[in-house]
Motif scaffolding. Structure first.
Motif, PDB file in Angstrom:
ATOM      1  N   LEU A  93       1.832  33.451  30.704  1.00 12.98           N
ATOM      2  CA  LEU A  93       1.279  32.148  31.078  1.00 12.98           C
ATOM      3  C   LEU A  93       0.283  32.262  32.232  1.00 12.98           C
ATOM      4  N   LYS A  94       0.456  33.258  33.088  1.00 11.85           N
ATOM      5  CA  LYS A  94      -0.481  33.450  34.200  1.00 11.85           C
ATOM      6  C   LYS A  94      -1.883  33.780  33.725  1.00 11.85           C
ATOM      7  N   ILE A  97       7.554  35.693  29.898  1.00 14.75           N
ATOM      8  CA  ILE A  97       6.839  34.464  29.535  1.00 14.75           C
ATOM      9  C   ILE A  97       5.910  34.044  30.671  1.00 14.75           C
ATOM     10  N   ILE A 125       2.719  27.276  37.394  1.00  7.71           N
ATOM     11  CA  ILE A 125       3.828  27.663  36.516  1.00  7.71           C
ATOM     12  C   ILE A 125       5.093  27.551  37.363  1.00  7.71           C
ATOM     13  N   ILE A 161      -4.035  26.342  33.053  1.00  9.03           N
ATOM     14  CA  ILE A 161      -2.753  26.103  33.725  1.00  9.03           C
ATOM     15  C   ILE A 161      -2.948  26.229  35.223  1.00  9.03           C
ATOM     16  N   ILE A 203       4.915  23.381  33.389  1.00 11.87           N
ATOM     17  CA  ILE A 203       3.505  23.745  33.556  1.00 11.87           C
ATOM     18  C   ILE A 203       2.702  22.530  33.998  1.00 11.87           C
ATOM     19  N   VAL A 238      -3.157  32.336  30.845  1.00 11.25           N
ATOM     20  CA  VAL A 238      -3.599  31.254  29.956  1.00 11.25           C
ATOM     21  C   VAL A 238      -4.433  30.285  30.788  1.00 11.25           C
ATOM     22  N   ILE A 290      -3.302  36.168  24.023  1.00 15.23           N
ATOM     23  CA  ILE A 290      -3.800  34.850  24.423  1.00 15.23           C
ATOM     24  C   ILE A 290      -5.000  34.407  23.602  1.00 15.23           C
ATOM     25  N   ILE A 294      -1.084  27.602  24.485  1.00 15.93           N
ATOM     26  CA  ILE A 294       0.246  28.015  24.969  1.00 15.93           C
ATOM     27  C   ILE A 294       1.113  28.434  23.788  1.00 15.93           C
ATOM     28  N   LEU A 317       2.623  32.296  23.155  1.00 14.12           N
ATOM     29  CA  LEU A 317       4.068  32.527  23.180  1.00 14.12           C
ATOM     30  C   LEU A 317       4.671  32.650  21.788  1.00 14.12           C
ATOM     31  N   GLY A 324      -1.256  29.455  38.582  1.00 13.94           N
ATOM     32  CA  GLY A 324      -1.791  29.812  37.282  1.00 13.94           C
ATOM     33  C   GLY A 324      -3.252  30.216  37.375  1.00 13.94           C
TER      34      GLY A 324
END
Length: 393
Positions: free
Chosen positions: A69-70, A65, A78, A75, A10, A72, A239, A33, A37, A171
């Motif tokens: 993360l996309k 995952i 990724i 970021i 990341i 969050v 999130i 993060i 997760l 991200g």
């Protein structure tokens, strides 16, 4: 010796510009993060100076995952990658193995290298050229294209290991959720306010939601829309843990319907939306309130209307992230964050059901105050509403 290990790398993006405050931003992102997760208890999250590494997951979990993360904020990139030793023969073997995925097709490619370890015997250009040669020797159907390659093989030589990857995923960008404070967003079931919520979250604000219902005039499905939109924005609280304040506005709305000048009905109604938001912001210590208003889009969103409506605010900022967006831009954003299909479900909210036939576009503060004073029961109904008719989910 480092064995080939699948990881997600990341990159931070804008956070690297934060100077002395950078540590606070990266710590906040690291916590976010970890929270996002938490459903993957066996993963390891390692914080480095310029990146975060996620490992320890099984291969079938990687796509899920990445999708989390996309969403969050904070970021920039990724990167699904393979971590291996810096030894040239091992690095080459690992890259050739991954290239075999494409061996039955003709592909153009390019190798790009970055060298953080300046003691490595090859510089960045030499790494790229040599690895390009290795790939061409193994795959006759591959051709080099340095301008528009179908595959870009990126190699990073870091201090204690090598890293390579074939694609980067964009991200959300922005700042880590919560680093810039807490905001209460007035959210209807329409298109605009969920998009405003997304943009506020992207800027590092923790967002809780406030909505108004008017039973029996509004359908329960209208409230369910708002719940669904909140869940989309928070990935079902994966999130962030977000509250939803639900205000039964029926009694206030009935009283406002008796107003002497009906063209001011939407103005007075929105003034009371903001008054209730201000009450909650003070009670629960929000730094600001926010709306999905876009300048000039409807009668209550002219400069004069916004000025008259926000006059009830004394010591809080009203954030309007969509103020300069046009409707097509808002719709495009709504589609990109998956709120659009829910927002257009045909269940009317409290606001849309009580819009007068000819709302004023140039309301005056003094006139609004006089009209409110003429409704002798309005102040008592307001205090009764904030005392008895607010639910928190």
């Amino acid at each position: 010796m480092i064995a080939n290990k699948r990881i997600i790398f990341i990159r931070y993006g804008e956070l690297t510009l934060k100077g002395k405050n950078r540590g606070d931003f990266t710590k906040c992102l690291f916590r976010n993060i970890r929270f996002a997760l938490k459903q993957f208890p066996k993963i390891h999250i390692l914080n480095e100076y310029d990146a975060t590494e996620i490992n320890g997951y099984i291969k079938t979990q990687e796509t899920k995952i990445i999708e989390i993360l996309k969403r969050v904020s904070g970021i920039s990139l990724i990167i699904p990658a393979t971590k291996t030793t810096k030894k040239w023969s091992s690095l080459t073997k690992a890259i050739i193995t991954q290239c075999q995925t494409y061996q039955n097709h003709s592909f153009t490619f390019k190798v790009k290298a970055k060298r953080a370890d300046k003691n490595y015997p090859l510089n960045s250009m030499e790494i790229a050229q040599r690895m390009g040669g290795e790939v061409l020797r193994q795959f006759s159907n591959f051709k080099v294209d340095v301008h528009q390659p179908q595959i870009e093989i990126i190699i990073e030589i870091r201090q204690s290991y090598a890293l390579f990857y074939f694609n980067k995923i964009k991200g959300m960008g922005g700042f880590p959720l919560g680093i810039n404070g807490r905001v209460l967003l007035l959210m209807s079931g329409g298109i605009d306010s969920p998009v405003a919520g997304y943009l506020l979250m992207k800027k590092g604000l923790h967002v809780d939601f406030l909505t108004f219902i008017s039973p029996p005039h509004t359908d329960e499905r209208a409230l369910e829309k708002v719940r669904q939109l909140k869940n989309i924005l928070t990935l079902n609280n994966k999130i962030t843990l977000a509250k939803l304040f639900i205000v039964n506005f029926t009694k206030i709305q009935h009283e406002i319907s008796h107003i002497a000048n009906h063209s001011y009905q939407i103005t007075i109604m929105r003034r009371y939306f903001i008054k209730i938001a201000m009450h909650l912001a003070d009670k629960y210590h929000y730094d600001a309130i926010a709306t999905g208003e876009s300048l000039g889009q409807v009668a209550s969103q002219t400069v004069e209307s916004l000025t008259t409506i926000q006059n009830v605010v004394k010591d809080k900022m009203i954030l309007r992230p969509l103020l300069t967006y046009d409707k097509n831009e808002i719709i495009a954003l709504a589609k990109s964050i998956n709120t659009y299909d829910t927002s257009i479900l045909p269940y009317a909210d409290a606001c849309s059901l009580f819009v007068p036939a000819h709302p004023t576009t140039k309301p005056k503060i003094a006139v609004a105050q006089v009209l409110e004073d003429q409704l002798e029961l309005l102040a008592d109904i307001y205090h009764n509403t904030i005392a008895k008719y607010i639910k928190i989910e």
